[in-house]
Design an enzyme around this catalytic site. Structure first.
Site, mmCIF file in Angstrom:
data_model
loop_
_atom_site.group_PDB
_atom_site.id
_atom_site.type_symbol
_atom_site.label_atom_id
_atom_site.label_comp_id
_atom_site.label_asym_id
_atom_site.label_seq_id
_atom_site.Cartn_x
_atom_site.Cartn_y
_atom_site.Cartn_z
ATOM 1 N N TRP A 136 -6.577 -19.048 -50.522
ATOM 2 C CA TRP A 136 -7.431 -19.148 -49.343
ATOM 3 C C TRP A 136 -7.893 -17.792 -48.801
ATOM 4 O O TRP A 136 -8.814 -17.728 -48.003
ATOM 5 C CB TRP A 136 -6.661 -19.859 -48.221
ATOM 6 C CG TRP A 136 -5.279 -19.286 -48.021
ATOM 7 C CD1 TRP A 136 -4.113 -19.787 -48.534
ATOM 8 C CD2 TRP A 136 -4.932 -18.089 -47.327
ATOM 9 N NE1 TRP A 136 -3.054 -18.968 -48.197
ATOM 10 C CE2 TRP A 136 -3.523 -17.926 -47.443
ATOM 11 C CE3 TRP A 136 -5.658 -17.145 -46.600
ATOM 12 C CZ2 TRP A 136 -2.854 -16.850 -46.875
ATOM 13 C CZ3 TRP A 136 -4.980 -16.067 -46.033
ATOM 14 C CH2 TRP A 136 -3.590 -15.928 -46.168
ATOM 15 N N LYS A 160 -9.382 -25.936 -58.422
ATOM 16 C CA LYS A 160 -8.396 -26.456 -57.478
ATOM 17 C C LYS A 160 -8.207 -25.351 -56.435
ATOM 18 O O LYS A 160 -7.533 -24.344 -56.680
ATOM 19 C CB LYS A 160 -7.066 -26.767 -58.174
ATOM 20 C CG LYS A 160 -6.029 -27.426 -57.239
ATOM 21 C CD LYS A 160 -5.283 -26.415 -56.434
ATOM 22 C CE LYS A 160 -4.237 -27.043 -55.534
ATOM 23 N NZ LYS A 160 -4.409 -26.679 -54.110
ATOM 24 N N ALA A 162 -7.281 -23.781 -52.503
ATOM 25 C CA ALA A 162 -6.219 -23.950 -51.512
ATOM 26 C C ALA A 162 -6.583 -25.090 -50.568
ATOM 27 O O ALA A 162 -7.750 -25.287 -50.225
ATOM 28 C CB ALA A 162 -6.024 -22.654 -50.731
ATOM 29 N N GLU A 234 -3.167 -13.476 -61.407
ATOM 30 C CA GLU A 234 -3.178 -12.376 -60.437
ATOM 31 C C GLU A 234 -2.316 -12.832 -59.280
ATOM 32 O O GLU A 234 -2.691 -13.731 -58.522
ATOM 33 C CB GLU A 234 -4.606 -12.058 -59.977
ATOM 34 C CG GLU A 234 -4.716 -10.752 -59.209
ATOM 35 C CD GLU A 234 -4.741 -10.921 -57.709
ATOM 36 O OE1 GLU A 234 -3.663 -10.768 -57.093
ATOM 37 O OE2 GLU A 234 -5.804 -11.210 -57.156
ATOM 38 N N LEU A 235 -1.134 -12.208 -59.168
ATOM 39 C CA LEU A 235 -0.146 -12.671 -58.198
ATOM 40 C C LEU A 235 -0.055 -11.687 -57.031
ATOM 41 O O LEU A 235 -1.044 -11.128 -56.612
ATOM 42 C CB LEU A 235 1.187 -12.885 -58.908
ATOM 43 C CG LEU A 235 1.088 -13.787 -60.165
ATOM 44 C CD1 LEU A 235 2.432 -13.928 -60.841
ATOM 45 C CD2 LEU A 235 0.500 -15.149 -59.813
ATOM 46 N N CYS A 268 -3.880 -9.195 -51.449
ATOM 47 C CA CYS A 268 -2.925 -8.720 -52.454
ATOM 48 C C CYS A 268 -3.090 -7.224 -52.706
ATOM 49 O O CYS A 268 -2.114 -6.535 -52.996
ATOM 50 C CB CYS A 268 -3.112 -9.494 -53.760
ATOM 51 S SG CYS A 268 -2.755 -11.251 -53.621
#
Length: 461
Positions: A136, A160, A162, A234-235, A268
């Site tokens: 989001w 898909k 948020a 990508e975390l 991030c």
């Protein structure tokens, strides 16, 4: 499963949606597969025409969609409009460059001859329907930086998004449809996280990309590994921002404020850990804290607002827990640190000093406008502190010494090193991380080739 627009500035539920059932999901996957069979044969010129049109429409819509984004996740509206403009720029860029980035490649003539061939070429072919699981925090940009290269490569997308940005998700599907893309080229699936596993197991879905949390990344990677499907992840990130004695301190401190609180700190690649050489620590800390304290927190629809609310009540609670844990363990609050009264999920710009390795905020990502300050005795210690994290997304270094630049570029464990500037993504440059920040790359030629079948074509004499 709750899919809804809940205004984080007020806590008001604006609009709710029913999740799609299995029959609808199956229909959309089937449509994606059928559309891919035809869309994959279109020319780069035709795809570029459609992508340019989508970019133009997005530019025309940026005021309207900007307000939708701000309502759904709380981003200051001026930043929401800028996000839409950035997406349009990336779409134009891929429309202009995809054909060259994916052009057939011919190996060295000597190697071709040695192989016994009359001709060898490498061709990039699309894979098929790709599932995108998106967050989001940049509800347009995260999707477009996948969708633009994927569609230009000849793939089709299943989104898909948020569950707190459903209106933005539906807008994206409508955007590509209005631009002239066939209905099945890009579809939004209004589903909860629990439905992702079954979709990824469907043989018609060929790959997946995810931007999000570590647990979500592990879940997608695990299923994709079992099904032997390509993924790009990508975390999280806990990016270091290193300031050395030769830096322009005024500029470094000014940029540091923006680097920490962009998108209300919910990024991030926001700088989170500020590692400052002891010779300039006090001067930088004073300037930086002063800048953080001066930011305007308030209504994200107000053009003058710098910092809006956190996206959710849970997000604010998680941030508070990290701050409270650090303070109990001995950290010093230089500014902020207390939840304001009133409605909405606001949290003030906060600076913490005296951070120790035992504190959770040293190990975990602070997703909000909270900065941690570290004092480094020298370059060696700065590198050690910078790398003392499980993340490795990006990094920022401020120095005028070329030898120091080379050392940081060599030794920092990150997907990017930004020198004398703030980390930012650009369509022409690869983006991604190492360690628990994920794998694979988005953007640039590297990104568009991630979801291609790199095919060797060998022809005998």
């Amino acid at each position: 499963m709750h899919i809804a627009t809940v205004n984080p500035a007020t806590g008001e539920t604006v609009k709710t949606y029913h999740p799609m059932d299995e029959e609808e999901i199956g229909h959309r996957i089937q449509l994606a597969e059928a559309t891919f069979r035809t869309y994959r044969t279109t020319t780069f010129e035709e795809r570029a025409r459609l992508m340019h049109r989508a970019a133009d429409i997005l530019d025309e819509d940026r005021d309207t969609i900007g307000r939708v984004i701000t309502t759904e996740m709380g981003k200051p509206v001026k930043q929401a409009r800028a996000e839409a403009a950035k997406c349009a720029k990336a779409m134009h860029w891929y429309a202009d460059h995809a054909a060259d980035l994916l052009a057939d490649e011919e190996p060295d003539a000597a190697d071709v001859k040695d192989s016994g061939a009359s001709r060898v070429l490498v061709r990039y072919r699309p894979l098929g329907p790709v599932l995108a699981v998106m967050p989001w925090n940049f509800p347009l940009w995260q999707v477009v930086r996948f969708a633009a290269p994927a569609l230009m490569a000849g793939n089709v997308g299943l989104l898909k998004h948020a569950s707190n940005v459903p209106q933005t998700a539906l807008y994206l599907e409508d955007l590509f449809h209005r631009a002239g893309f066939t209905e099945g080229c890009f579809q939004t699936l209004l589903i909860g996280s629990a439905a992702v596993d079954e979709i990824l197991r469907d043989e018609r879905v060929k790959a997946a990309t995810l931007t999000g949390s570590e647990p979500a990344g592990r879940a997608v990677a695990s299923t994709a590994g079992e099904m032997v499907k390509k993924t790009v992840l990508e975390l999280g990130g806990s990016d270091p921002y290193v300031v050395m004695p030769s830096a322009d301190l005024d500029r470094a401190a000014e940029v540091a404020v923006t680097a920490r609180v962009q998108n209300t700190g919910q990024s991030c690649i926001a700088a989170k850990r500020f590692i400052v050489h002891t010779d300039v620590y006090d001067a930088f800390a004073e300037r930086f804290t002063e800048g953080m304290r001066a930011l305007k927190v308030g209504d994200p629809m107000d053009e003058e607002t710098d910092v809006g609310p956190l996206s959710s009540e849970r997000g604010r609670a998680d941030l508070e827990e990290l701050v409270d844990d650090a303070v109990r363990a001995g950290a010093t609050v230089l500014c902020g640190g207390e939840r304001p009264d009133g409605p909405g999920w606001f949290y003030p710009p906060t600076v913490l000093a005296g951070i120790g390795r035992e504190m959770r905020i040293h190990r975990e990502e602070a997703f909000g406008p909270v900065a941690t300050l570290y004092r480094a005795a020298d370059l060696d210690e700065a590198v050690l502190i910078a790398n003392d994290t499980s993340f490795g997304l990006s990094s920022n270094v401020w120095t005028r010494e070329e030898a120091e630049v080379e050392r940081f570029v060599r030794d920092l464990e990150a997907g990017s090193v930004y020198v004398n500037g703030m980390t930012a993504s650009h369509p022409a440059f690869p983006f991604g991380g190492v360690k628990r920040s994920g794998y694979g790359r988005e953007l640039s030629g590297h990104g568009i080739r991630e979801f291609c079948n790199i095919t060797t074509v060998w022809q005998g004499a």
